[in-house]
Scaffold this active site. Structure first.
Site, PDB file in Angstrom:
ATOM      1  N   GLU A 134      -5.348   6.045   2.531  1.00 49.34           N
ATOM      2  CA  GLU A 134      -4.824   5.216   1.452  1.00 49.34           C
ATOM      3  C   GLU A 134      -4.441   6.062   0.239  1.00 49.34           C
ATOM      4  O   GLU A 134      -3.396   5.840  -0.376  1.00 49.34           O
ATOM      5  CB  GLU A 134      -5.840   4.148   1.048  1.00 49.34           C
ATOM      6  N   HIS A 150     -16.896  -5.956   2.442  1.00 48.00           N
ATOM      7  CA  HIS A 150     -15.617  -6.133   3.137  1.00 48.00           C
ATOM      8  C   HIS A 150     -15.644  -7.509   3.787  1.00 48.00           C
ATOM      9  O   HIS A 150     -16.314  -7.722   4.793  1.00 48.00           O
ATOM     10  CB  HIS A 150     -15.441  -5.037   4.182  1.00 48.00           C
ATOM     11  N   PHE A 168      -6.984  -3.180  11.044  1.00 40.87           N
ATOM     12  CA  PHE A 168      -6.994  -2.723  12.428  1.00 40.87           C
ATOM     13  C   PHE A 168      -5.761  -3.305  13.136  1.00 40.87           C
ATOM     14  O   PHE A 168      -5.347  -4.441  12.872  1.00 40.87           O
ATOM     15  CB  PHE A 168      -8.248  -3.196  13.156  1.00 40.87           C
ATOM     16  N   LYS A 176     -14.737  -3.607  -3.012  1.00 40.72           N
ATOM     17  CA  LYS A 176     -15.571  -3.865  -1.831  1.00 40.72           C
ATOM     18  C   LYS A 176     -16.998  -3.346  -1.993  1.00 40.72           C
ATOM     19  O   LYS A 176     -17.907  -3.822  -1.321  1.00 40.72           O
ATOM     20  CB  LYS A 176     -14.929  -3.246  -0.591  1.00 40.72           C
ATOM     21  N   HIS A 219      -7.462  -1.077  -0.727  1.00 43.32           N
ATOM     22  CA  HIS A 219      -8.191  -1.581   0.445  1.00 43.32           C
ATOM     23  C   HIS A 219      -9.586  -0.956   0.441  1.00 43.32           C
ATOM     24  O   HIS A 219     -10.574  -1.648   0.645  1.00 43.32           O
ATOM     25  CB  HIS A 219      -7.427  -1.249   1.725  1.00 43.32           C
ATOM     26  N   CYS A 252      -8.177  -7.450   8.820  1.00 44.57           N
ATOM     27  CA  CYS A 252      -8.491  -7.266   7.407  1.00 44.57           C
ATOM     28  C   CYS A 252      -7.306  -7.516   6.468  1.00 44.57           C
ATOM     29  O   CYS A 252      -7.466  -7.487   5.249  1.00 44.57           O
ATOM     30  CB  CYS A 252      -9.016  -5.846   7.173  1.00 44.57           C
TER      31      CYS A 252
END
Length: 402
Positions: free
Chosen positions: A305, A331, A390, A326, A294, A162
């Site tokens: 976050e 996403h 990830f 998002k 994010h 991502c």
């Protein structure tokens, strides 16, 4: 070190097939998430996504090109053509030798994988098309962009889940700043919305069945999207000399690794990337007015976050605007940072901060100004764009008003 300008933008995503349509959706707080429509979707537990429903590749590419281009490459080429057209650049002569392309993608030609697994395992055929490998390889989009525009400088693909787009754009920024390139096409794309792509994500049990609600106390997971965002990053003096319209300036970049867990994020790793981007840009935390988060809509990401932002900014965190787009475009995995950079440019150029739609109830662990549900008029001089992937890979960009 050289200054780096953004002189061109391009996109296709669930909100629109170009930048003006996407920015209009940001301003309106429009949601591009809908019912998925592709083969065997009825076999999926998750049947929503930010899908580009009205995509007709025949409108943009001939039959031979479609044979060569997976959907993620098609999206990239369309966005790249928009960006180059807006920048008003041609790459004939020496400029082509000092220009390149760095793109991000996580899955590459996932639709091609999916289709050909069916051919072999479901239909029982023993042969596939000879161009399957060139079509599905992760560097296919970067290579075709290089060929399309005659970019003979650095050209490669970054695959960091991502954070792929932010890593790609950060590296492009560093190449221009160091003098290794004059112009770089950069950004990212993803086209994972096919049966295999969604089925794989289902296994993680992080997907929402109804909506993406970042930072909201009742959030229940992320929603996949698809699309591309491509930008022209250009040496500032080169852009000024040719009279280009400079949309924003890229001023800082940092990347860190959590070195901790393959899926669970680390507030410390994210904080170091945020602080590192500001240090690289030589800006104080008080200068930052907006962060494009994010913000996936999962509890693990959102809380981590917000903790990272709070620690990195201290008392100034209460004065920051931080939103996740998002909830509108989904996403987009390896392409998500590129599409989100458009919201950063909109904040700097137009003084409009995109909202976090779907926000329904507060979360005490996300007690920041998340610009809930409605876009906001505000003068912003410096913005950050966060991407946390990830594998514990973090990448943060800093942009300044031109």
């Amino acid at each position: 070190m050289r200054r780096v300008a953004i002189t061109g933008t391009g996109t296709i995503n669930a909100l629109g097939h170009d930048v003006p349509a996407t920015l209009a959706a940001f301003r309106e707080g429009r949601c591009g998430i809908s019912q998925l429509n592709f083969r065997d979707v009825d076999r999926l537990a998750i049947q929503i996504g930010a899908q580009i429903h009205d995509w007709t590749p025949e409108a943009y590419f001939n039959r031979q090109q479609i044979t060569l281009y997976d959907k993620f490459t098609q999206f990239t080429l369309l966005a790249a053509k928009q960006a180059v057209a807006e920048a008003g650049l041609t790459f004939e002569g020496r400029i082509g030798l000092t220009s390149g392309v760095i793109l991000g993608t996580a899955g590459g030609g996932l639709n091609t994988w999916d289709e050909n697994y069916r051919v072999v395992y479901e239909e029982g055929k023993n042969r596939v098309h000879p161009f399957v490998v060139p079509k599905l390889m992760n560097n296919a989009a970067a290579s075709h962009v290089s060929m399309e525009f005659g970019l003979r400088g650095p050209a490669f693909t970054v695959a960091t889940a991502c954070a792929s787009s932010n890593h790609a754009m950060g590296l492009a920024f560093q190449m221009i700043r160091s003098g290794a390139a004059t112009v770089m096409l950069t950004g990212g794309s993803e086209a994972m919305l096919c049966f295999g792509g969604v089925k794989a994500w289902e296994g993680l049990r992080v997907m929402s069945r109804d909506a993406c609600r970042p930072f909201s106390g009742n959030r229940n997971g992320m929603v996949q999207g698809e699309g591309a965002g491509v930008f022209v990053f250009e040496d500032w003096d080169h852009a000024r000399a040719r009279g280009a319209n400079i949309l924003a300036e890229v001023v800082g970049f940092a990347m860190t690794a959590d070195a901790q867990d393959i899926v669970m994020p680390s507030a410390q790793g994210a904080e170091r990337a945020i602080a590192g981007a500001m240090e690289d840009a030589r800006i104080n935390p008080e200068a930052v007015g907006y962060i494009n988060a994010h913000g996936t809509g999962t509890a693990a990401n959102d809380k981590t976050e917000c903790a990272a932002v709070s620690h990195a900014f201290g008392h100034h965190a209460d004065k920051l605007m931080i939103s996740s787009t998002k909830a509108m475009h989904g996403h987009v995995i390896g392409g998500t940072g590129a599409i989100e950079l458009l919201a950063c440019i909109m904040a700097l150029r137009d003084g409009i901060v995109a909202p976090t739609i779907g926000y329904e109830e507060p979360d005490p662990e996300c007690a920041l100004d998340v610009v809930p549900n409605t876009a906001r008029d505000a003068r912003v001089d410096v913005v950050l764009s966060n991407a946390f992937a990830f594998g514990g890979l973090n990448a943060v960009l800093a942009l300044r008003r031109a």
